[in-house]
Design a protein around this motif. Structure first.
Motif: not given
Length: 249
Positions: A164-188
């Motif tokens: 793909a040229n580009i992807c758009f990802i909806g973010v569930s959580a963002l922090s400086i320490e951990q970056g982008v994280t998600d609640e579910g393993y499969e979705v992550a």
């Protein structure tokens, strides 16, 4: 009031109002917000309503589309979507994750845009079918009923064959320490596969998702390529993340 009676009143309130907050239910039913949150989780698990940040929404007609009246922070998400659209060009191959920010993005895509969009979100795929010039490819798999997205190894394997040229990802959580994280393993894992399949990755972040951390890593802070948010440039959070080197629009 007994638990069964209280939970029925919660279901009734959600059915009538389409969306309710935990604080509203707490005051109306004269119980703590912790009690309301436990009730909402139980009712969510039974499929009687959908648990969302800060409360609950009705699941009626959720299979086919989201009622725009029940999208939380809708105005924020519209502003984010309008910024994100500026990154899209004719002829692009695009991957979109699930979530209501991407759903609004799909709805607002210009009608003269020609593109191919892959998504594992059923509501987004349904929305894109209304666009006259977009080729929509729905990635099948095991359906996660709460979010109406497909998950599992089939989705990850499918994404591994896309360029793909580009992807758009909806973010569930963002922090400086951990970056982008998600609640579910499969979705992550699926979001990681999206990143690997795309030349450019854009993270869509509403203000309430900053300074938050969930259980499963999507990517580190240093790996984030572009964030689109509606935070003002003079906002303290915006300044903090920009100072740390985060590319933000």
């Amino acid at each position: 009031m007994k638990k069964k009676e209280r939970q029925q009143k919660i279901v009734d309130e959600v059915s009538i109002n389409r969306k309710v907050s935990s604080s509203y239910l707490s005051e109306k039913l004269d119980v703590s917000e912790d009690t309301i949150r436990r009730d909402i989780k139980e009712l969510h698990d039974q499929g009687l309503l959908a648990k969302v940040h800060g409360g609950a929404i009705s699941t009626v007609q959720k299979l086919y589309h989201y009622n725009e009246d029940v999208i939380y922070n809708r105005e924020n998400k519209v502003r984010i979507a309008l910024k994100a659209i500026k990154l899209i060009e004719d002829g692009m191959v695009i991957i979109m994750s699930g979530g209501t920010t991407n759903l609004i993005l799909a709805k607002l895509l210009p009608k003269n845009l020609k593109a191919t969009v892959y998504t594992y979100s059923l509501p987004i795929a349904m929305q894109l079918t209304e666009h006259p010039l977009i080729e929509t490819i729905f990635i099948g798999g095991k359906i996660q009923r709460s979010a109406m997205v497909t998950t599992g190894i089939d989705v990850i394997q499918y994404l591994s064959n896309i360029r793909a040229n580009i992807c758009f990802i909806g973010v569930s959580a963002l922090s400086i320490e951990q970056g982008v994280t998600d609640e579910g393993y499969e979705v992550a894992m699926i979001k990681k596969a999206m990143i690997n399949a795309s030349q450019k990755t854009v993270f869509l972040v509403t203000p309430n998702k900053f300074n938050a951390t969930l259980n499963h890593d999507v990517c580190s802070f240093g790996e984030i390529e572009t964030v689109v948010t509606d935070l003002a440039s003079d906002d303290l959070t915006f300044k903090k993340y920009r100072k740390e080197g985060l590319p933000m629009l």
